[in-house]
Write a protein that holds these residues in place. Sequence first.
Motif, mmCIF file in Angstrom:
data_model
loop_
_atom_site.group_PDB
_atom_site.id
_atom_site.type_symbol
_atom_site.label_atom_id
_atom_site.label_comp_id
_atom_site.label_asym_id
_atom_site.label_seq_id
_atom_site.Cartn_x
_atom_site.Cartn_y
_atom_site.Cartn_z
ATOM 1 N N VAL A 177 35.961 9.027 17.951
ATOM 2 C CA VAL A 177 36.729 8.865 18.882
ATOM 3 C C VAL A 177 37.475 10.038 19.487
ATOM 4 N N ARG A 178 38.059 9.953 20.769
ATOM 5 C CA ARG A 178 38.572 10.970 21.618
ATOM 6 C C ARG A 178 40.089 10.826 21.240
ATOM 7 N N TRP A 179 40.743 12.020 20.601
ATOM 8 C CA TRP A 179 41.932 12.335 20.397
ATOM 9 C C TRP A 179 42.777 12.653 21.492
ATOM 10 N N LEU A 180 44.086 12.427 21.381
ATOM 11 C CA LEU A 180 45.208 12.689 22.374
ATOM 12 C C LEU A 180 45.914 13.964 22.295
ATOM 13 N N PRO A 181 45.764 15.143 23.016
ATOM 14 C CA PRO A 181 46.387 16.295 22.671
ATOM 15 C C PRO A 181 48.165 16.059 22.953
ATOM 16 N N THR A 182 48.816 16.319 22.092
ATOM 17 C CA THR A 182 50.160 16.185 22.449
ATOM 18 C C THR A 182 51.114 17.252 22.353
ATOM 19 N N GLU A 183 50.596 18.332 21.679
ATOM 20 C CA GLU A 183 51.436 19.558 21.725
ATOM 21 C C GLU A 183 50.544 20.845 21.569
ATOM 22 N N VAL A 184 50.751 22.042 22.298
ATOM 23 C CA VAL A 184 50.154 23.095 22.030
ATOM 24 C C VAL A 184 51.042 24.038 22.138
ATOM 25 N N HIS A 185 51.332 25.075 21.173
ATOM 26 C CA HIS A 185 52.318 25.976 21.238
ATOM 27 C C HIS A 185 51.779 27.374 20.773
ATOM 28 N N ARG A 186 52.330 28.583 21.132
ATOM 29 C CA ARG A 186 51.827 29.761 20.696
ATOM 30 C C ARG A 186 53.029 30.357 19.840
ATOM 31 N N ASP A 187 52.978 30.917 18.759
ATOM 32 C CA ASP A 187 54.038 31.809 18.069
ATOM 33 C C ASP A 187 53.355 33.201 17.649
ATOM 34 N N ASP A 188 53.490 34.130 18.346
ATOM 35 C CA ASP A 188 53.158 35.494 18.453
ATOM 36 C C ASP A 188 51.663 35.123 18.794
ATOM 37 N N ASP A 189 50.752 35.688 17.924
ATOM 38 C CA ASP A 189 49.242 35.304 18.272
ATOM 39 C C ASP A 189 48.609 34.277 17.614
ATOM 40 N N ASP A 190 49.339 33.333 17.076
ATOM 41 C CA ASP A 190 49.051 32.070 16.327
ATOM 42 C C ASP A 190 49.154 30.862 17.180
ATOM 43 N N VAL A 191 48.041 29.963 17.426
ATOM 44 C CA VAL A 191 48.375 29.106 18.285
ATOM 45 C C VAL A 191 47.957 27.580 17.414
ATOM 46 N N THR A 192 49.164 26.744 17.734
ATOM 47 C CA THR A 192 49.108 25.537 17.020
ATOM 48 C C THR A 192 48.636 24.521 18.003
ATOM 49 N N VAL A 193 47.734 23.416 17.701
ATOM 50 C CA VAL A 193 47.457 22.447 18.540
ATOM 51 C C VAL A 193 47.792 21.127 17.707
ATOM 52 N N VAL A 194 48.379 20.027 18.268
ATOM 53 C CA VAL A 194 48.704 18.863 17.675
ATOM 54 C C VAL A 194 48.019 17.708 18.491
ATOM 55 N N LEU A 195 47.240 16.966 17.845
ATOM 56 C CA LEU A 195 46.377 15.877 18.678
ATOM 57 C C LEU A 195 46.737 14.658 17.534
ATOM 58 N N THR A 196 46.729 13.404 18.306
ATOM 59 C CA THR A 196 46.913 12.154 17.759
ATOM 60 C C THR A 196 45.915 11.251 18.126
ATOM 61 N N LEU A 197 45.662 10.376 17.027
ATOM 62 C CA LEU A 197 44.619 9.168 17.078
ATOM 63 C C LEU A 197 45.284 8.356 18.010
ATOM 64 N N PRO A 198 44.549 7.891 19.117
ATOM 65 C CA PRO A 198 45.171 6.678 19.858
ATOM 66 C C PRO A 198 45.377 5.584 19.179
ATOM 67 N N PRO A 199 46.399 4.790 19.562
ATOM 68 C CA PRO A 199 46.624 3.318 19.213
ATOM 69 C C PRO A 199 45.162 2.806 18.845
ATOM 70 N N LEU A 200 44.997 1.893 17.627
ATOM 71 C CA LEU A 200 43.864 1.495 17.272
ATOM 72 C C LEU A 200 43.522 0.031 18.370
ATOM 73 N N SER A 201 44.745 -0.448 19.051
ATOM 74 C CA SER A 201 44.619 -1.531 19.782
ATOM 75 C C SER A 201 43.880 -1.241 21.078
ATOM 76 N N GLN A 202 43.830 0.419 21.285
ATOM 77 C CA GLN A 202 43.148 0.899 22.719
ATOM 78 C C GLN A 202 41.814 1.178 22.360
ATOM 79 N N LEU A 203 41.279 0.947 21.053
ATOM 80 C CA LEU A 203 39.798 1.681 20.708
ATOM 81 C C LEU A 203 38.902 0.476 20.743
#
Length: 298
Positions: free
Chosen positions: A99-125
């Motif tokens: 399934v296609r996940w939802l990107p909710t946050e992307v941030h950079r700390d110095d040269d590290d990049v953190t990506v946060v994704l969430t599973l869509p609500p199951l009722s939408q799948l």
Amino acid sequence: MTTTTTPPSPALPEGVSLTGGDVPRLVVDTPACSGEIHLDGATVTRWAPAGADEVLWVSEHARFGEGVAIRGGVPICAPWFATGRAKNRSPQHGFFRNVRWLPTEVHRDDDDVTVVLTLPPLSQLDADGVESAPADLTATYTVTFGATLRMSLTIASPSEAMELEEALHTYLRVSDIASVHLEGLDGARYADRAPGGRAVNAQSGDVRFLRETDRVYASTDTVTLVDGDRRVVVGKAGSNSTVVWNPWERKAAEMSDFGDDEWRGMVCVEAANALAGHVKLEAGGSHTLTTTISLQDA
């Protein structure tokens, strides 16, 4: 398949771009590393620390797109492993990777990049297998790209108790499967799932590869892949099991998304909670599975 469409991406820091159109993926390029994560399956498909070759393996025959599991990188196997503990679950390895996940946050700390994704609500799948999971099951996936690749999957079941199986199905690139070995599993007991394998064994010494290998080790320890002068360290937390897999010649030839000779250039070393090592989630409970991939000087 999923009935959702990809939402607008959160603001992206320097060194991160969203590309791919119908096959959306976030691409990372910083002084620390280069990397890539597909929204489909929340699958990391590239990571290379600065000055190093690619660490992850992806088949040249891999398929991409919504509803398709990517053959390579780090697919997410959940909320069951293989066909489940009772061997009656479908699709293989659960629906998280389909399934296609939802990107909710992307941030950079110095040269590290953190990506946060969430599973869509199951009722939408409308993906296969969704109906067999708790209706309010949630999942958050946090991936940090840097000199170390860190992946953390948190799964929660607010209203129902459940037995959870999961794996971060890490495909590692190797020079030749016949010449590599794994350190860190000596003495660990394992279930052998390969044809002709005994149900339960104990590892003696390093793991070497002579035939099809499909093992679920009862182990919480770090594993190091030794490939000549290259040492790839697979650390983990919240993991009762380590899965080691190479399909070898016969099984590789049976898979349409796997080149006949590609088995020589890969091995899977997976942080997992599978079979007897599954997690029992109480109603309202959550569990986090983490794996880290890093290169170590020989």
